[in-house]
Scaffold this motif. Structure first.
Motif, PDB file in Angstrom:
ATOM      1  N   ASP A 276     -16.938  -8.758  19.183  1.00 27.61           N
ATOM      2  CA  ASP A 276     -17.328  -9.668  18.098  1.00 27.61           C
ATOM      3  C   ASP A 276     -16.722 -11.042  18.358  1.00 27.61           C
ATOM      4  OD1 ASP A 276     -17.866 -11.015  15.767  1.00 27.61           O
ATOM      5  OD2 ASP A 276     -16.881  -9.599  14.426  1.00 27.61           O
ATOM      6  N   VAL A 277     -17.431 -11.869  19.124  1.00 32.90           N
ATOM      7  CA  VAL A 277     -16.972 -13.227  19.411  1.00 32.90           C
ATOM      8  C   VAL A 277     -18.026 -14.205  18.920  1.00 32.90           C
ATOM      9  CG1 VAL A 277     -16.035 -14.805  21.127  1.00 32.90           C
ATOM     10  CG2 VAL A 277     -15.924 -12.346  21.527  1.00 32.90           C
ATOM     11  N   THR A 278     -17.611 -15.145  18.084  1.00 34.39           N
ATOM     12  CA  THR A 278     -18.516 -16.147  17.520  1.00 34.39           C
ATOM     13  C   THR A 278     -18.067 -17.531  17.954  1.00 34.39           C
ATOM     14  OG1 THR A 278     -18.869 -14.738  15.569  1.00 34.39           O
ATOM     15  CG2 THR A 278     -19.511 -17.055  15.383  1.00 34.39           C
ATOM     16  N   LEU A 279     -19.007 -18.364  18.361  1.00 31.96           N
ATOM     17  CA  LEU A 279     -18.711 -19.734  18.753  1.00 31.96           C
ATOM     18  C   LEU A 279     -19.449 -20.702  17.841  1.00 31.96           C
ATOM     19  CD1 LEU A 279     -17.709 -21.986  20.725  1.00 31.96           C
ATOM     20  CD2 LEU A 279     -19.776 -21.540  22.075  1.00 31.96           C
ATOM     21  N   LYS A 280     -18.725 -21.706  17.319  1.00 29.47           N
ATOM     22  CA  LYS A 280     -19.351 -22.735  16.493  1.00 29.47           C
ATOM     23  C   LYS A 280     -18.777 -24.091  16.858  1.00 29.47           C
ATOM     24  CE  LYS A 280     -20.708 -23.974  11.788  1.00 29.47           C
ATOM     25  NZ  LYS A 280     -22.133 -24.118  12.164  1.00 29.47           N
ATOM     26  N   LEU A 281     -19.663 -25.003  17.271  1.00 24.93           N
ATOM     27  CA  LEU A 281     -19.280 -26.380  17.566  1.00 24.93           C
ATOM     28  C   LEU A 281     -19.827 -27.290  16.481  1.00 24.93           C
ATOM     29  CD1 LEU A 281     -20.016 -26.477  21.411  1.00 24.93           C
ATOM     30  CD2 LEU A 281     -17.794 -26.189  20.294  1.00 24.93           C
ATOM     31  N   TYR A 282     -18.985 -28.208  16.002  1.00 24.88           N
ATOM     32  CA  TYR A 282     -19.364 -29.101  14.907  1.00 24.88           C
ATOM     33  C   TYR A 282     -19.789 -30.459  15.468  1.00 24.88           C
ATOM     34  CZ  TYR A 282     -17.531 -25.594  11.787  1.00 24.88           C
ATOM     35  OH  TYR A 282     -17.326 -24.397  11.115  1.00 24.88           O
ATOM     36  N   GLU A 283     -21.017 -30.827  15.164  1.00 29.57           N
ATOM     37  CA  GLU A 283     -21.618 -32.039  15.720  1.00 29.57           C
ATOM     38  C   GLU A 283     -20.849 -33.294  15.303  1.00 29.57           C
ATOM     39  OE1 GLU A 283     -26.046 -34.142  16.063  1.00 29.57           O
ATOM     40  OE2 GLU A 283     -25.716 -32.452  14.667  1.00 29.57           O
ATOM     41  N   ASN A 284     -20.522 -34.114  16.290  1.00 34.94           N
ATOM     42  CA  ASN A 284     -19.843 -35.410  16.118  1.00 34.94           C
ATOM     43  C   ASN A 284     -18.393 -35.284  15.665  1.00 34.94           C
ATOM     44  OD1 ASN A 284     -22.136 -36.931  16.860  1.00 34.94           O
ATOM     45  ND2 ASN A 284     -22.958 -36.723  14.779  1.00 34.94           N
ATOM     46  N   ASP A 285     -17.873 -34.072  15.538  1.00 31.97           N
ATOM     47  CA  ASP A 285     -16.473 -33.904  15.147  1.00 31.97           C
ATOM     48  C   ASP A 285     -15.578 -33.997  16.375  1.00 31.97           C
ATOM     49  OD1 ASP A 285     -17.188 -33.646  12.543  1.00 31.97           O
ATOM     50  OD2 ASP A 285     -16.497 -31.580  12.297  1.00 31.97           O
ATOM     51  N   ARG A 286     -14.355 -34.465  16.140  1.00 32.93           N
ATOM     52  CA  ARG A 286     -13.403 -34.663  17.233  1.00 32.93           C
ATOM     53  C   ARG A 286     -12.387 -33.514  17.245  1.00 32.93           C
ATOM     54  NH1 ARG A 286     -13.135 -41.261  16.211  1.00 32.93           N
ATOM     55  NH2 ARG A 286     -15.415 -41.523  16.322  1.00 32.93           N
ATOM     56  N   HIS A 287     -11.122 -33.791  17.499  1.00 32.89           N
ATOM     57  CA  HIS A 287     -10.180 -32.706  17.783  1.00 32.89           C
ATOM     58  C   HIS A 287      -9.733 -31.931  16.543  1.00 32.89           C
ATOM     59  CE1 HIS A 287      -7.290 -30.411  19.969  1.00 32.89           C
ATOM     60  NE2 HIS A 287      -6.237 -30.974  19.398  1.00 32.89           N
ATOM     61  N   GLU A 288      -9.371 -32.646  15.492  1.00 31.85           N
ATOM     62  CA  GLU A 288      -8.794 -31.976  14.312  1.00 31.85           C
ATOM     63  C   GLU A 288      -9.898 -31.699  13.290  1.00 31.85           C
ATOM     64  OE1 GLU A 288      -5.478 -34.261  12.851  1.00 31.85           O
ATOM     65  OE2 GLU A 288      -4.173 -33.552  14.479  1.00 31.85           O
ATOM     66  N   ILE A 289     -10.615 -30.610  13.468  1.00 28.21           N
ATOM     67  CA  ILE A 289     -11.754 -30.358  12.586  1.00 28.21           C
ATOM     68  C   ILE A 289     -11.311 -30.014  11.163  1.00 28.21           C
ATOM     69  CG2 ILE A 289     -13.353 -29.761  14.430  1.00 28.21           C
ATOM     70  CD1 ILE A 289     -12.924 -26.831  13.815  1.00 28.21           C
ATOM     71  N   LEU A 290     -10.064 -29.573  10.978  1.00 33.60           N
ATOM     72  CA  LEU A 290      -9.560 -29.344   9.616  1.00 33.60           C
ATOM     73  C   LEU A 290      -9.219 -30.658   8.911  1.00 33.60           C
ATOM     74  CD1 LEU A 290      -7.221 -26.229  10.052  1.00 33.60           C
ATOM     75  CD2 LEU A 290      -9.568 -26.292   9.182  1.00 33.60           C
ATOM     76  N   ASN A 291      -9.232 -31.746   9.660  1.00 33.31           N
ATOM     77  CA  ASN A 291      -8.992 -33.074   9.088  1.00 33.31           C
ATOM     78  C   ASN A 291     -10.198 -33.991   9.254  1.00 33.31           C
ATOM     79  OD1 ASN A 291      -6.317 -32.796   8.137  1.00 33.31           O
ATOM     80  ND2 ASN A 291      -5.506 -33.039  10.202  1.00 33.31           N
ATOM     81  N   GLU A 292     -11.346 -33.437   9.587  1.00 33.59           N
ATOM     82  CA  GLU A 292     -12.524 -34.244   9.827  1.00 33.59           C
ATOM     83  C   GLU A 292     -13.214 -34.646   8.520  1.00 33.59           C
ATOM     84  OE1 GLU A 292     -14.141 -36.107  11.500  1.00 33.59           O
ATOM     85  OE2 GLU A 292     -13.838 -35.752  13.639  1.00 33.59           O
ATOM     86  N   THR A 293     -14.174 -35.533   8.635  1.00 29.10           N
ATOM     87  CA  THR A 293     -14.889 -36.024   7.455  1.00 29.10           C
ATOM     88  C   THR A 293     -15.775 -34.947   6.836  1.00 29.10           C
ATOM     89  OG1 THR A 293     -16.529 -36.953   8.984  1.00 29.10           O
ATOM     90  CG2 THR A 293     -14.831 -38.443   8.163  1.00 29.10           C
ATOM     91  N   ASP A 294     -16.055 -33.868   7.591  1.00 32.25           N
ATOM     92  CA  ASP A 294     -16.817 -32.741   7.045  1.00 32.25           C
ATOM     93  C   ASP A 294     -15.953 -31.491   6.930  1.00 32.25           C
ATOM     94  OD1 ASP A 294     -16.497 -32.232   9.727  1.00 32.25           O
ATOM     95  OD2 ASP A 294     -18.531 -31.459  10.033  1.00 32.25           O
ATOM     96  N   LYS A 295     -14.653 -31.704   6.680  1.00 30.29           N
ATOM     97  CA  LYS A 295     -13.711 -30.578   6.703  1.00 30.29           C
ATOM     98  C   LYS A 295     -14.050 -29.490   5.688  1.00 30.29           C
ATOM     99  CE  LYS A 295     -10.438 -33.037   3.716  1.00 30.29           C
ATOM    100  NZ  LYS A 295      -9.140 -33.738   3.667  1.00 30.29           N
ATOM    101  N   GLU A 296     -14.685 -29.863   4.568  1.00 28.38           N
ATOM    102  CA  GLU A 296     -15.026 -28.839   3.572  1.00 28.38           C
ATOM    103  C   GLU A 296     -15.968 -27.796   4.161  1.00 28.38           C
ATOM    104  OE1 GLU A 296     -15.201 -32.098   3.013  1.00 28.38           O
ATOM    105  OE2 GLU A 296     -13.644 -32.442   1.477  1.00 28.38           O
ATOM    106  N   ARG A 297     -16.872 -28.231   5.031  1.00 29.02           N
ATOM    107  CA  ARG A 297     -17.787 -27.293   5.683  1.00 29.02           C
ATOM    108  C   ARG A 297     -17.023 -26.366   6.630  1.00 29.02           C
ATOM    109  NH1 ARG A 297     -21.913 -28.082  10.182  1.00 29.02           N
ATOM    110  NH2 ARG A 297     -20.961 -30.108  10.493  1.00 29.02           N
ATOM    111  N   VAL A 298     -16.056 -26.933   7.337  1.00 29.18           N
ATOM    112  CA  VAL A 298     -15.234 -26.138   8.243  1.00 29.18           C
ATOM    113  C   VAL A 298     -14.412 -25.121   7.448  1.00 29.18           C
ATOM    114  CG1 VAL A 298     -13.464 -26.207  10.029  1.00 29.18           C
ATOM    115  CG2 VAL A 298     -15.120 -28.070   9.862  1.00 29.18           C
ATOM    116  N   PHE A 299     -13.797 -25.579   6.349  1.00 26.56           N
ATOM    117  CA  PHE A 299     -13.035 -24.674   5.481  1.00 26.56           C
ATOM    118  C   PHE A 299     -13.901 -23.487   5.055  1.00 26.56           C
ATOM    119  CE2 PHE A 299      -9.799 -27.876   3.432  1.00 26.56           C
ATOM    120  CZ  PHE A 299      -9.404 -28.288   4.689  1.00 26.56           C
ATOM    121  N   ASP A 300     -15.094 -23.791   4.557  1.00 28.38           N
ATOM    122  CA  ASP A 300     -15.990 -22.743   4.066  1.00 28.38           C
ATOM    123  C   ASP A 300     -16.388 -21.778   5.174  1.00 28.38           C
ATOM    124  OD1 ASP A 300     -16.090 -23.495   1.374  1.00 28.38           O
ATOM    125  OD2 ASP A 300     -17.782 -24.862   1.675  1.00 28.38           O
ATOM    126  N   ASP A 301     -16.680 -22.306   6.349  1.00 31.60           N
ATOM    127  CA  ASP A 301     -17.123 -21.455   7.451  1.00 31.60           C
ATOM    128  C   ASP A 301     -16.032 -20.472   7.870  1.00 31.60           C
ATOM    129  OD1 ASP A 301     -19.580 -22.678   7.483  1.00 31.60           O
ATOM    130  OD2 ASP A 301     -19.172 -23.929   9.242  1.00 31.60           O
TER     131      ASP A 301
END
Length: 310
Positions: A276-301
């Motif tokens: 069970d390995v899942t890969l998800k890349l966030y478009e236009n996001d840089r290194h700290e995805i928990l601090n990105e401008t779309d972090k709420e989406r990352v939190f939810d995922d």
């Protein structure tokens, strides 16, 4: 509103008190535990917004400042130096000590590692991976063995003249070369930071002494040893095949070669037979995805992925 508690535990080095934090739901009742391993040259409380989010969802979140980081370092002179001897084993030993203190038989247990913490988690899983409900590998990369060996050789050569506690500007430039050079690396132009598009986060990072010290040669050497270790097929094979793994990163993250290196790690894990390995890349996001401008989406995922594996 999450309840925050600070505490300490004795490091695997046998002499250092490790600073740790737990975040609890306000009623104290939690249904799962989530442990965070932070990245290079930062500290665990930078993850507080994400920890509070999970606590509000019924999780207890725990994490600690690695040796040579944050409040675990006794003085600023200790920042950027892990330990004498086999530091990688000590670092993952500390991660396991915190897990032992926090895990309960009847509650699911998840672990997340970001950046340097992702490499440490990947090493951890090859030794202590049994009994986890899932692992989140965030902001990771994949360097060829030759690159890691060259970096270690450079560290040894400089240390022969300067000592292992020397803070080498040359090593820092070598470490943050390549794709990193497409971004601002010192906070001068926060809108073009490699860290995140959130300029407020970037400004805080470069104004904070706990995020701006220089690594010692020993710390670079120990990190590169782990980079080499986790890239070896025989070590990936040691990870439990039934452990659910989520790999997440920004597709503009230089650590992961804009997603290419993350995909190589994903394929390596799939080839090792991990189910069970899942890969998800966030478009236009840089290194700290928990601090990105779309972090709420990352939190939810991340929350939804974990909730689906309890």
């Amino acid at each position: 509103m999450a309840v925050k508690q600070e505490f300490t535990f004795l490091s695997s080095d046998g002499k250092t008190d490790v600073h740790a934090v737990r975040w609890l739901p306000d009623n104290g009742d939690y249904r799962a535990v989530f442990q965070i391993s932070h990245g290079m040259i930062e500290f665990i409380e930078r993850y507080e917004p994400f920890a509070a989010f999970l606590a509000d969802k019924g999780y207890m979140v725990v994490g600690h400042d690695h040796l040579g980081h944050g409040k675990t370092a006794k003085t600023p002179e200790d920042w950027g130096y892990f330990a004498d001897g086999e530091s990688p084993e000590i670092l993952i030993g500390d991660m396991n000590k915190l897990r032992t203190l926090s895990q309960e038989p009847d509650k699911p247990y998840f672990m997340l590692g970001h950046s340097m913490g992702s490499y440490l988690l990947r090493r951890y899983l090859s030794v202590y991976g049994g009994g986890l409900s899932g692992a989140v590998i965030m902001g990771t990369g994949a360097n060829p063995d030759a690159v890691a060996k060259l970096g270690m050789a450079v560290c040894k050569a400089i240390a022969a003249f300067k000592g292992w506690k020397y803070r080498s500007s040359f090593m820092e430039k070598l470490f943050f070369s390549g794709d990193f050079q497409k971004f601002d690396m010192d906070g001068t132009h926060p809108e073009n930071s490699w860290l995140t598009k959130d300029t407020e986060i970037v400004r805080f990072y470069y104004s904070e002494p706990r995020c701006t010290f220089k690594f010692t040669l020993k710390a670079y050497y120990d990190f590169l040893k782990t980079v080499y270790y986790v890239n070896r097929k025989e070590n990936v094979e040691k990870i439990p095949k039934d452990l659910p793994i989520l790999m997440v990163a920004g597709d503009c993250d230089p650590v992961g070669e804009f997603g290419k290196a993350v995909k190589r790690v994903y394929e390596m894990y799939k080839a090792a037979g991990i189910n069970d390995v899942t890969l998800k890349l966030y478009e236009n996001d840089r290194h700290e995805i928990l601090n990105e401008t779309d972090k709420e989406r990352v939190f939810d995922d991340i929350f939804n992925w974990c909730d689906g594996r309890q």
